[in-house]
Design an enzyme around this catalytic site. Sequence first.
Site, PDB file in Angstrom:
ATOM      1  N   LYS A 279       0.845  -1.198   0.000  1.00  6.03           N
ATOM      2  CA  LYS A 279       0.000   0.000   0.000  1.00  6.03           C
ATOM      3  C   LYS A 279       0.879   1.246   0.000  1.00  6.03           C
ATOM      4  CE  LYS A 279      -3.875  -1.776   2.851  1.00  6.03           C
ATOM      5  NZ  LYS A 279      -4.979  -1.650   1.881  1.00  6.03           N
ATOM      6  N   ARG A 353     -10.143 -11.612   2.242  1.00  2.00           N
ATOM      7  CA  ARG A 353     -11.006 -12.668   1.697  1.00  2.00           C
ATOM      8  C   ARG A 353     -10.313 -14.025   1.741  1.00  2.00           C
ATOM      9  NH1 ARG A 353     -11.575  -9.415  -3.804  1.00  2.00           N
ATOM     10  NH2 ARG A 353     -11.172  -7.772  -2.284  1.00  2.00           N
TER      11      ARG A 353
HETATM   12  N1  BES Z   1      -8.025  -3.819   4.589  1.00  2.00           N
HETATM   13  C1  BES Z   1      -8.202  -3.431   3.240  1.00  2.00           C
HETATM   14  C2  BES Z   1      -9.512  -2.695   3.005  1.00  2.00           C
HETATM   15  C3  BES Z   1      -9.657  -1.345   3.631  1.00  2.00           C
HETATM   16  C4  BES Z   1      -9.311  -0.216   2.918  1.00  2.00           C
HETATM   17  C5  BES Z   1     -10.195  -1.219   4.878  1.00  2.00           C
HETATM   18  C6  BES Z   1      -9.488   1.028   3.489  1.00  2.00           C
HETATM   19  C7  BES Z   1     -10.366   0.014   5.442  1.00  2.00           C
HETATM   20  C8  BES Z   1     -10.022   1.139   4.746  1.00  2.00           C
HETATM   21  C9  BES Z   1      -8.195  -4.642   2.343  1.00  2.00           C
HETATM   22  O1  BES Z   1      -7.394  -5.700   2.749  1.00  2.00           O
HETATM   23  C10 BES Z   1      -7.706  -4.215   1.008  1.00  2.00           C
HETATM   24  O2  BES Z   1      -6.592  -3.799   0.927  1.00  2.00           O
HETATM   25  N2  BES Z   1      -8.535  -4.324  -0.009  1.00  2.00           N
HETATM   26  C11 BES Z   1      -8.205  -3.908  -1.328  1.00  2.00           C
HETATM   27  C12 BES Z   1      -8.710  -4.945  -2.289  1.00  2.00           C
HETATM   28  C13 BES Z   1      -8.224  -4.759  -3.690  1.00  2.00           C
HETATM   29  C14 BES Z   1      -6.735  -4.977  -3.766  1.00  2.00           C
HETATM   30  C15 BES Z   1      -8.948  -5.738  -4.581  1.00  2.00           C
HETATM   31  C16 BES Z   1      -8.865  -2.567  -1.572  1.00  2.00           C
HETATM   32  O3  BES Z   1      -9.991  -2.352  -1.136  1.00  2.00           O
HETATM   33  O4  BES Z   1      -8.222  -1.714  -2.192  1.00  2.00           O
HETATM   34 MN    MN Z   2      -5.380  -5.472   2.120  1.00  2.00          MN
END
Ligand code: BES
Ligand code: MN
Length: 506
Positions: A279, A353
């Site tokens: 990230k 997931r």
């Molecule tokens: N933990 C994150 C989702 C999240 C984002 C929670 C912002 C709270 C605030 C999750 O694991 C994630 O990174 N999801 C990705 C999925 C994508 C790579 C398909 C996302 O939402 O960007």
């Molecule tokens: Mn994530």
Amino acid sequence: MSVGLISNAKALDALVLFVEDSQKLLTKITDPSLQNSIQRPLKNDFKGRWKETLLVYPEKSPIAERVLLIGVGKTKSLTAHQIRTLGATAVHHLKNVGVTKNAAIAIPAGTKLSSSELAQAFTEGQILFQLGFDRFKTEKKEEDKARREKLSLALLLSDKKDLKIAEAGAARGKIIADDVNWARTLIQLPGGDLYPEKLVEETQKMVAASPSKSKIKAQYWNTKELEKNKFGGVLGVGQGSNHPPYFIILEYFQGKKSDAPVVLVGKGITFDSGGLSLKPPASMETMKYDMAGSASVLAAFKIITDLKLKVNLVALVPTAENMPSGHAIRPGDVLRMASGKTVEVLNTDAEGRLILADALHYATSKYKPKAVIDVATLTGACAVAVGEAAVGLFTNNKKLESALMNAAGEVQENLWPLPDFEDFYAAMIKSDIADIKNTGGREAGASTASIFLRHFVHNNTPWAHFDIAGCGWYDSPRDFIGSRGASGVSIRTMAEFVESHATKSF
Ligand code: BES
Ligand code: MN
Ligand code: ZN
């Protein structure tokens, strides 16, 4: 939270009185000096508008040194949510003037709520509002002392016959709010302090201190047991971290033998760096809260077992830290999940997931649950869609959906159904080389994530997925949540659902 009679009140440091917007006082006051002191503001400046406040100092009242007037707006339409907020408002204003003890709230007349509901809501509001998080502050300023000390306002009733039920309401409110705060504190712990083993330890401590301790069966699977059970999703996500992953299983069977359990599943990513699909820094700042789903199901379990309810309940928590390293899963790797399905991991940041898949497989194949609810900070897409306002809801069962909407309504949390067009979304997570892939791209991100999870829900089990990415963390204080951070949203909905729907079938 002590409960008493307004007629017995004396020598308080402060008394809180509520006023509606016709400038009508919602408590009968007989003490002339107290009456005198509030008469003029009530005839003039103080309108009784929602959250309006005024502090007055009655001349020689035997009842109270200070009176805090708080406006409520329209009394008839007051909700328990608003009562919590009023309880929080009272605490906030009294602490600001340095009142730390010996203060009380006069429970307002004329609402649609029972004395028990009012006592519960006032108690919850006060406790939820005052959760602090100063364990890392080395300088504790003298002027903040009053704010740090917990203020507990006694609840005063006009009618003696309501005492017992108000006491019960307050006791219930205290359990619920303390347990929600327990979760909020875990959520706010930094990833460096709360990694999977620590989450296991905190759970063990919770169980050991439970009044239902002897009725709870707990298992904590380590790497060996995860391997034995082929939990490829949990192991895959956890393999990049120095902290090994775990799977927590809590069982509490105090309902009828013939009753199938409700199973709650919570995402326990103690820190989400994204893994090798790293990230950007700003997105990582709050990712210690990626275990909010797990803390929430553990807290719902804690509420049910603290209240010693006669229900059958299971809480499952897959927990891992998502880190990049030489051991980490790579984009393009294929994982074999506990169910046997293969997943092509195209984005290591779509890790929630992967761990939930193994837990949902376990939930729906090991037990014959009447319902499974998973809770997860799963997608940024859900946060984009609903903001902090609501839990994004997905279900495969209309009856379960309406029961959950009812439960959420009972505790004034917002659940909002999100699009579930399987025809469209299922195609988006097809993989060229494995059964499915772990990302469907940017579009409809919350929905494709939910479709992914659905692959691991077996036997047509009634199932709901709560995406709390948006509402799990408040960027600033709101209502009765007094500080930026973990909101605790979804916990009271789950507890309410288990309490009032655990004997129904879907
Ligand atoms: N933990 C994150 C989702 C999240 C984002 C929670 C912002 C709270 C605030 C999750 O694991 C994630 O990174 N999801 C990705 C999925 C994508 C790579 C398909 C996302 O939402 O960007
Ligand atoms: Mn994530
Ligand atoms: Zn995550």
